[in-house]
Design a protein around this motif. Structure first.
Motif, PDB file in Angstrom:
ATOM      1  N   CYS A   1       0.491  39.453   0.679  1.00 44.46           N
ATOM      2  CA  CYS A   1      -0.445  39.333  -0.445  1.00 44.46           C
ATOM      3  C   CYS A   1       0.005  38.333  -1.485  1.00 44.46           C
ATOM      4  N   THR A   2       1.302  38.122  -1.601  1.00 43.22           N
ATOM      5  CA  THR A   2       1.783  37.196  -2.627  1.00 43.22           C
ATOM      6  C   THR A   2       2.000  35.792  -2.084  1.00 43.22           C
ATOM      7  N   SER A   3       1.976  35.655  -0.749  1.00 42.61           N
ATOM      8  CA  SER A   3       2.132  34.308  -0.205  1.00 42.61           C
ATOM      9  C   SER A   3       0.841  33.539  -0.471  1.00 42.61           C
ATOM     10  N   GLU A   4       1.003  32.283  -0.615  1.00 41.41           N
ATOM     11  CA  GLU A   4      -0.169  31.468  -0.914  1.00 41.41           C
ATOM     12  C   GLU A   4      -1.070  31.364   0.307  1.00 41.41           C
ATOM     13  N   MET A   5      -2.345  31.369   0.043  1.00 41.58           N
ATOM     14  CA  MET A   5      -3.312  31.183   1.114  1.00 41.58           C
ATOM     15  C   MET A   5      -3.170  29.747   1.604  1.00 41.58           C
ATOM     16  N   PRO A   6      -3.214  29.554   2.920  1.00 40.09           N
ATOM     17  CA  PRO A   6      -3.084  28.182   3.432  1.00 40.09           C
ATOM     18  C   PRO A   6      -4.151  27.274   2.836  1.00 40.09           C
ATOM     19  N   SER A   7      -3.774  26.051   2.630  1.00 38.34           N
ATOM     20  CA  SER A   7      -4.712  25.090   2.024  1.00 38.34           C
ATOM     21  C   SER A   7      -5.821  24.738   3.012  1.00 38.34           C
ATOM     22  N   PHE A   8      -6.869  24.199   2.458  1.00 33.56           N
ATOM     23  CA  PHE A   8      -7.997  23.792   3.295  1.00 33.56           C
ATOM     24  C   PHE A   8      -7.579  22.732   4.308  1.00 33.56           C
ATOM     25  N   GLU A   9      -6.548  21.967   3.943  1.00 29.87           N
ATOM     26  CA  GLU A   9      -6.093  20.911   4.851  1.00 29.87           C
ATOM     27  C   GLU A   9      -5.554  21.482   6.151  1.00 29.87           C
TER      28      GLU A   9
ATOM     29  N   GLU B   1      -8.774  27.961  10.572  1.00 27.37           N
ATOM     30  CA  GLU B   1      -8.018  28.852  11.462  1.00 27.37           C
ATOM     31  C   GLU B   1      -6.795  29.429  10.762  1.00 27.37           C
ATOM     32  N   ALA B   2      -6.072  28.611  10.039  1.00 25.00           N
ATOM     33  CA  ALA B   2      -4.876  29.059   9.313  1.00 25.00           C
ATOM     34  C   ALA B   2      -5.255  30.056   8.222  1.00 25.00           C
ATOM     35  N   GLN B   3      -6.366  29.778   7.552  1.00 22.12           N
ATOM     36  CA  GLN B   3      -6.819  30.698   6.506  1.00 22.12           C
ATOM     37  C   GLN B   3      -7.244  32.037   7.101  1.00 22.12           C
ATOM     38  N   ASP B   4      -7.941  31.998   8.230  1.00 24.57           N
ATOM     39  CA  ASP B   4      -8.362  33.244   8.886  1.00 24.57           C
ATOM     40  C   ASP B   4      -7.156  34.042   9.376  1.00 24.57           C
TER      41      ASP B   4
END
Length: 145
Positions: free
Chosen positions: A104-112, A116-119
């Motif tokens: 929860c505290t790790s940053e969400m992967p960037s749009f770049e 898939e990484a965000q999901d």
């Protein structure tokens, strides 16, 4: 002077040194208190019966009263198993909560990095929440009683 050892030394000392009226009042008080207990258990009923038996001057016999349920000869082992189970559950819960906190505290992967990484990050976060919730809601197992 010979020293006689009695089976119940405190009772023997009280019987020889304390006024019998005081002992009778104490037994009566114990019996009344046990009888008025809000939660009547086998133990409180036994305490009441034991005190009343002594007030009547009857010799105490186990067969005359319903004894409290014994936890059995393996009481210490049961306690150790229960404590071990709770300690293991605590460690499992801490690990799940640590994983949840990291996720929860790790940053969400960037749009770049792509959708898939965000999901994948969202899935890890949801799974970590489920794991923590499942551990916290876990009922005691049969071996823990």
């Amino acid at each position: 002077m010979s020293h006689v050892t009695h089976e119940f030394p405190r009772a023997y000392e009280a019987a020889t040194n304390v006024d019998p009226l005081i002992l009778a009042q104490a037994l009566d008080h114990i019996a009344r208190t046990a009888a008025k207990s809000r939660s009547q258990t086998r133990r409180t009923r036994w305490i009441e019966q034991r005190a009343l038996c002594a007030l009547r001057g009857d010799e105490y016999r186990d067969i005359d009263v319903e004894l409290p349920k014994s936890a059995g000869p393996d009481t210490a082992e049961k306690l150790q198993r229960r404590m071990a189970w709770h300690i293991a559950l605590k460690h499992e819960a801490l690990e799940a909560l640590r994983e949840l906190l990291e996720t929860c505290t790790s940053e969400m992967p960037s749009f770049e990095r792509g959708k898939e990484a965000q999901d994948a990050w969202a899935d890890r976060r949801a799974q970590a929440r489920k794991n923590a919730a499942a551990i916290l809601a876990k009922p005691p197992e049969g071996g823990a009683s």
